[in-house]
Design an enzyme around this catalytic site. Sequence first.
Site, PDB file in Angstrom:
ATOM      1  N   ASP A   1       0.839  -1.205   0.000  1.00 15.17           N
ATOM      2  CA  ASP A   1       0.000   0.000   0.000  1.00 15.17           C
ATOM      3  C   ASP A   1       0.874   1.255   0.000  1.00 15.17           C
ATOM      4  OD1 ASP A   1       0.739  -0.875   2.516  1.00 15.17           O
ATOM      5  OD2 ASP A   1      -1.220  -0.559   3.463  1.00 15.17           O
TER       6      ASP A   1
ATOM      7  N   ASP B   1      -0.552  -7.360 -10.380  1.00 17.88           N
ATOM      8  CA  ASP B   1      -1.630  -7.052 -11.317  1.00 17.88           C
ATOM      9  C   ASP B   1      -2.095  -5.612 -11.096  1.00 17.88           C
ATOM     10  OD1 ASP B   1      -3.600  -7.363 -13.229  1.00 17.88           O
ATOM     11  OD2 ASP B   1      -5.011  -8.370 -11.878  1.00 17.88           O
TER      12      ASP B   1
ATOM     13  N   ASP C   1      -1.125  -1.958 -13.418  1.00 14.38           N
ATOM     14  CA  ASP C   1      -2.150  -1.089 -14.014  1.00 14.38           C
ATOM     15  C   ASP C   1      -1.962   0.353 -13.544  1.00 14.38           C
ATOM     16  OD1 ASP C   1      -3.581  -3.194 -15.349  1.00 14.38           O
ATOM     17  OD2 ASP C   1      -5.416  -2.012 -15.081  1.00 14.38           O
TER      18      ASP C   1
HETATM   19  C1  IPM Z   1      -3.452  -8.855 -16.789  1.00 16.42           C
HETATM   20  C2  IPM Z   1      -4.925  -9.138 -16.760  1.00 16.42           C
HETATM   21  C3  IPM Z   1      -5.136 -10.580 -16.362  1.00 16.42           C
HETATM   22  C4  IPM Z   1      -4.545 -10.777 -14.990  1.00 16.42           C
HETATM   23  C5  IPM Z   1      -6.572 -11.088 -16.372  1.00 16.42           C
HETATM   24  C6  IPM Z   1      -7.238 -10.786 -17.684  1.00 16.42           C
HETATM   25  C7  IPM Z   1      -6.644 -12.540 -16.034  1.00 16.42           C
HETATM   26  O1  IPM Z   1      -5.595  -8.255 -15.926  1.00 16.42           O
HETATM   27  O2  IPM Z   1      -2.749  -9.499 -17.575  1.00 16.42           O
HETATM   28  O3  IPM Z   1      -2.997  -8.008 -16.009  1.00 16.42           O
HETATM   29  O4  IPM Z   1      -5.198 -10.499 -13.990  1.00 16.42           O
HETATM   30  O5  IPM Z   1      -3.405 -11.194 -14.901  1.00 16.42           O
HETATM   31 MN    MN Z   2      -4.293  -6.771 -15.040  1.00 14.31          MN
END
Ligand code: IPM
Ligand code: MN
Length: 365
Positions: free
Chosen positions: A226, A251, A255
Amino acid sequence: MKKTLAVLEGDGIGPEITREGIKVLRTIEKKFDHEFVLEHAPFGAASYFDEGSPFPDKTKAICDHADAIIKGPVGLSVEETDKIPQESRPEVGAILPLRKRYNTSANYRPLRLPKSLASFSPLRDSVVGEGIDILMIRELVGGIYFGKKVEGTVTGMRYASDDCIYTAEQVRAIGKIAFEEAQRQGVRLTNVHKANVLATSRFWNAIIEDMASEYSDGEYVSMIVDNAAFQLVKNPTQFTGVMLLENMQGDILTDQAGGLLGSLGLMPSACIGPEKGYVEPAHGSAPDIAGQNIANPYSMIGSIAFLLDKCLDLKKESDAVWNAMFDILEKGYVTSELAGETTDKTNVLSTSDFGDMVVDILSNS
Ligand code: IPM
Ligand code: MN
């Protein structure tokens, strides 16, 4: 070098950005005198409708036989997805099985934002400083995404659970990759965790910290996830180097890294296993803009650069592709999602214009 590559174009903008990636690959093939045999195969949501499976047996056979795999984004609109049973949706029915099949435990996602591209980022110039260059390495085949999933009822009470499991082998394998990458680049390694709450994180840290003493010539720091999310926005350059993350934390933070770049269209990725790997843009299939030739092919072309480096060991070729892409952006060209109100319209490139420009630079350098 002669190599066979499986090409899974995927859904939405997949085919059009993959086309640009292939153009670039063909240019590298010619320029550096390699031979790439491409074998196309269905994969994803459209594959479910056409073939009855998002990852059909014939695709598995082609991937098994290939030296490496190029994968486009998958998934269709919410309405189309609703027609697919849960177990056949692309995430659960195609992507996770692909990762499992080739044990692609190392996922590389770069946050590369040179000073010249700082205007794309929502971060202030003063925060971007001399530029951000972080390679996030996410463990990709363990943890909560691969643990047992239950939705049940006990004595009338409904509940759900997801097991999060890491074995020592899995942690050691990804640790080795991350430490070696940091060593190779001569940069700091930041290990991200949630050891104040999770047993899996305490276990992870014990192993990683042990390894840190084996790689004691490199700089090593550890940070709670965090806080890492907070620091990534507040002071991202402290992470310059390699960040090591477990599956779910990785993940989410990758992002966030896409957000810091200003677009997930600027995030290629490579998923590497012991025998073979695949490359894929880190973003989704953007069905709303599919077929319009406006999607940014950077993530796919960057994934081709990753393929050259991480799957085929062709570093020089890979660098040439990266340099060509940075060249384009540094000259002020953008794709439509990166264009601001003040961007000169003649500098806004279509999907195919961008690919053509990379090809031009490569052919003339
Ligand atoms: C990513 C995507 C995947 C993940 C999903 C679509 C399964 O979000 O490649 O980051 O969570 O790894
Ligand atoms: Mn992802």
